[in-house]
Structures are given as C-alpha cells and as structure tokens.
Design an enzyme around this catalytic site. Structure first.
Site, PDB file in Angstrom:
ATOM      1  N   TYR A  87       0.865  -1.190   0.000  1.00 47.91           N
ATOM      2  CA  TYR A  87       0.000   0.000   0.000  1.00 47.91           C
ATOM      3  C   TYR A  87       0.891   1.225   0.000  1.00 47.91           C
ATOM      4  O   TYR A  87       1.866   1.288   0.748  1.00 47.91           O
ATOM      5  CB  TYR A  87      -0.899  -0.004   1.241  1.00 47.91           C
ATOM      6  CG  TYR A  87      -1.774   1.231   1.373  1.00 47.91           C
ATOM      7  CD1 TYR A  87      -2.843   1.443   0.505  1.00 47.91           C
ATOM      8  CD2 TYR A  87      -1.532   2.180   2.363  1.00 47.91           C
ATOM      9  CE1 TYR A  87      -3.655   2.572   0.625  1.00 47.91           C
ATOM     10  CE2 TYR A  87      -2.338   3.307   2.499  1.00 47.91           C
ATOM     11  CZ  TYR A  87      -3.401   3.498   1.621  1.00 47.91           C
ATOM     12  OH  TYR A  87      -4.194   4.608   1.749  1.00 47.91           O
TER      13      TYR A  87
ATOM     14  N   ASP B 198       9.465   2.935  -0.421  1.00 53.20           N
ATOM     15  CA  ASP B 198       8.426   3.587   0.377  1.00 53.20           C
ATOM     16  C   ASP B 198       8.624   3.204   1.848  1.00 53.20           C
ATOM     17  O   ASP B 198       8.238   2.121   2.279  1.00 53.20           O
ATOM     18  CB  ASP B 198       7.042   3.176  -0.128  1.00 53.20           C
ATOM     19  CG  ASP B 198       5.921   3.865   0.653  1.00 53.20           C
ATOM     20  OD1 ASP B 198       6.236   4.632   1.588  1.00 53.20           O
ATOM     21  OD2 ASP B 198       4.744   3.623   0.330  1.00 53.20           O
TER      22      ASP B 198
ATOM     23  N   LYS C 104       4.442   8.891   8.827  1.00 52.67           N
ATOM     24  CA  LYS C 104       4.225   8.229  10.115  1.00 52.67           C
ATOM     25  C   LYS C 104       5.230   8.668  11.198  1.00 52.67           C
ATOM     26  O   LYS C 104       5.073   9.756  11.732  1.00 52.67           O
ATOM     27  CB  LYS C 104       4.152   6.714   9.912  1.00 52.67           C
ATOM     28  CG  LYS C 104       2.932   6.353   9.014  1.00 52.67           C
ATOM     29  CD  LYS C 104       2.519   4.902   9.024  1.00 52.67           C
ATOM     30  CE  LYS C 104       1.185   4.715   8.306  1.00 52.67           C
ATOM     31  NZ  LYS C 104       1.245   4.166   6.967  1.00 52.67           N
TER      32      LYS C 104
END
Ligand code: PLP
Length: 427
Positions: free
Chosen positions: A143, A238, A266
């Site tokens: 994702y 990523d 995050k």
C-alpha cells in the site's frame, strides 16, 4: 446500557460516511463497533467508556516513543505558541531536512509534505518527470497511499496493465501501473525484459506492512536495485511505515539496499501530519521551483508538525533505542508463538525492528497469496478476545502491529499471558 463507543459510532454514521475518516477504523474486517479514543499515555489508550488498553497500533506507527511523551508534547506546545503556520519557510524545516539527510545518507535533498499519500504521489510524478517515461511497477499487497495510480491490482489477462482496485480510478490511469508479486525476483526480471524502456519507477515497501507483515527476500531486494539501474528506472523505497520504525537507517539501511528516492511519513511526524520524499540530488533538482516537475502544499513543513517530528527523531537516536524496541517486539512474538505451540494452534509470528506480524497459519507468509491463505476468522476471534481483555491490536488480519519504547517488558508479559488464556480455551 449502550456504550459510549456505540453511541458515538451511531451519531458519527449520520455525519461521516461509515462513521470514520479512514476505512480500516470502521472495524469492517473484524466486525463489531470501533473504539472511540479519549486519550493515550505511554503504551496505553483509553476509549470513550474509560476502558484502558495496551496499544499495539500506535496510531498506525507514529507513536514510537509512546503517547504524550513529555518532550514531544512540549515541543508541540512551544511551536504552537510561536504561530501555527505561515505558508513560508521556517528554520525548523531546515532543521528537519538536515536531520533527515543526516540520518538517511541516501537522502541528498528532501521535500516536506503532509501525508504519506502525498509523498508517494509526488515521488512518482518526479520519477516520471526525471525519466520522461510513464509506466510504474508496484507489488500486490503493498500500500502506498490512495492516489489514483496506486489503487491498482493486477490485470487478469496481460501481465502489463493494472486494473483499478477502487471505483473512481480511471482504467486509463490504472493501465499505466503494472502490478507484480512481492518477493518474486524472476517476475520482476521478466517485466523489465519485456518493457524496461517504458518503466519510470518501481515503488516498493522494503518490508511489506500493509498485508500483515511480509519480510523481503534478499534476492528480491537485490533484483530491484539491479533492474532499476540497468534499465534507467527510479527505485522508490516507500519507507512511510518502515522509516525510523525498523531501524534508525530505515529498512533500506537495515537491508543495505540503495534507493533513488525514499518516501517517509508516520514516525517522522511524531503523530502530527508530516511526511517527506527525498533522495538523489540530480533527481530532486527536477522539482519546482528548480525544475519542471510541479509539487506544492499550503501546509507542507508546518512548524507544529515539524516540531513533533524533530522531537520524536531526537528521542529515537538515544543509544540502544532500536535494540530495545526490537527486543520488546521479539518478546511479544516469541511469547505468543510459544503459547500457541503449546496449545496446538496453527499460529506463528515474527517481528522486524519495532513492527510485528501475527498469522493464523503454520508458516510465515512470503507473498500476498500466502497472507490471504491465513485463517482470517481465527484472527478476528482472537482480536475480539484480546480487545475484551484490554489489548488493542490492529482491527484487521492484514495490518502489521507496532510496539513503542513506552511498552515495558511487563506490559508485553501481561499481553502474552492474556493471549495464553485465550489460546488455552481455543477450539
Ligand atoms: C501509511 C502508508 C502510506 C500512506 O500514508 P498516509 O499518511 O496514510 O497517506 C504510504 N505508504 C506506506 C508504506 C504506508 O504504510
């Protein structure tokens, strides 16, 4: 008496689609009523009914030093008192950019944005601008946020063209994304042999954390670097989830793989909306205002978000921080595995740095298909039993879990003990 969680959820559904601002929060995967949180402190959170839980979600990763760490809270308060935002440069952005480039040597330049979605979307546009090519490769089960070109699943017939995985994504855009199997080095090599000249970028989670947790095979990581170098494609690692979570050097530093671009989010925002993408100077110089690739953001580099991030990144540099985190995560996964083994339950678990995966299966999965083969009903039963006993796990069998430095060995031991009680009467 209905719970406050239930009342809030009922009301929320009148005003917010599904009652939530991000779908996984709705508990659809596990069933039942989502918790509404009141507050958090260290390794614990309290729901709207005042019930306390040991938290293994950590806001999906950012709360790596625990909730309301006094130094993070103070940095946020101090920054807020100076002004919530200017839409103009501030010294704290420079401090964050320098810090990121120092901690991750693969970053020569970096640009700050506000979410992981923005970081990956912008990195892909940059890679396309830099290479003059359109096609991208992603991997099933990874994702990378919710931009159009990344909400794509493998096409049924031809290997090449992806199909939208969400309504609203034009087929024409999805067709520019090729979706391959994670950990399949040979598949990657075949794709490059077939269409290497068309490929602008490969984007990958260096540890897959959005299909439960899947560890990368070393030969897969090597093939990513080799294929991108040989064919002039940009390798985008990523690290929105894994950055400052797996190790201080990110997962790419941990595994020794060199990216061209890295995306972050995050943990680097410490719980507030801050994210970034960066990498090779020659590529980053394609960005406006230096270069032809447009990218912008009113809230980019917001001083309060940046302050939370810097304060968090200072704390994670403490000596032994990641050793301790890995030890806690290992204590959890080993404790749960041992208990399940003792009670004859087909269950296994693993951790990498401060993240972990729990699987109701006999062996650790290495691909999306194997993750899908885990017993989802068993997980859902386990999830609700743990929730009942005061342990908050991610409300889906397909998400990784997280520990924080605020968890203690006795927090973990208590969690394992609760799981052991559940496994003991498991049928
Ligand atoms: C969470 C995540 C994103 C998206 O970040 P948001 O801040 O939710 O937009 C992108 N990539 C990975 C690997 C993630 O885990």
């Amino acid at each position: 008496m209905t719970s406050h969680n239930q009342q809030l959820f009922d009301e929320s559904q009148k005003f917010i689609p599904g009652g939530v601002n991000s779908p996984v929060r709705a508990f659809r995967s596990v069933g039942g009523t989502p918790l509404f949180f009141q507050r958090g402190q260290g390794a614990h959170v309290w729901d709207a009914d005042g019930k306390r839980y040991t938290d293994y979600v950590g806001s999906w990763g950012p709360m790596i030093v625990g909730h309301c760490h006094p130094e993070v809270v103070k940095a946020v308060q101090d920054a807020a008192a100076q002004g919530l935002g200017f839409g103009a440069p501030t010294a704290s952005e420079l401090e964050m950019a320098e810090l990121l480039c120092k901690l991750l040597p693969s970053l020569e330049m970096v640009r700050l944005v506000s979410s992981g979605t923005e970081a990956t979307m912008s990195a892909i546009r940059l890679a396309r601008g830099f290479t003059g090519r359109s096609r991208i490769i992603k991997f099933e089960g990874c994702y990378h946020g919710h931009s159009d070109g990344l909400l794509v699943k493998a096409g049924s017939g031809a290997l090449t063209f992806g199909q939208p995985s969400s309504s609203g994504v034009p087929a024409e855009i999805a067709a520019l994304t090729t979706v391959l199997d994670y950990n399949d080095a040979a598949g990657l090599e075949r794709a490059f042999a077939e269409m290497g000249k068309e490929i602008a970028a490969v984007i990958v989670e260096p540890v897959a954390g959005n299909m439960n947790l899947v560890a990368p095979k070393p030969e897969f990581l090597r093939a990513l670097r080799k294929m991108c170098t040989e064919h002039g494609a940009v390798l985008i690692i990523d690290e929105v989830m894994t950055g400052f979570r797996v190790s201080l050097q990110g997962a790419h530093g941990h595994y020794g793989i060199k990216p061209d671009l890295v995306t972050l989010g995050k943990v680097m925002g410490g719980g507030l909306p801050a994210a970034a993408f960066g990498g090779r100077r020659d590529i980053m110089q394609y960005l406006a205002p230096l270069g032809p690739v447009y990218q912008a953001g009113t809230l980019s580099g917001n001083p309060v978000a940046v302050a939370a991030g810097i304060a968090t990144l200072k704390l994670v540099q403490a000596k032994g921080f990641y050793e301790n985190l890995a030890k806690l995560a290992g204590q959890l996964t080993e404790g749960l595995s041992a208990s399940a083994r003792q009670h004859g339950i087909p269950f296994c678990a693993q951790s990498i740095g401060g993240m972990f995966g729990l699987y109701f299966s006999k062996a650790l999965p290495t691909s999306y298909a194997e993750v899908m083969g885990c017993d989802k009903d068993a997980f859902n039963r386990f999830f609700h039993a743990m929730l009942e006993s005061g342990v908050y796990l991610a409300p889906s069998a397909f998400e990784a879990g997280f520990v924080s430095a605020a968890h203690t060995e006795s927090d973990i031991a208590a969690t394992v003990e609760k799981a052991d009680k559940i496994f003991k009467s498991w049928k």
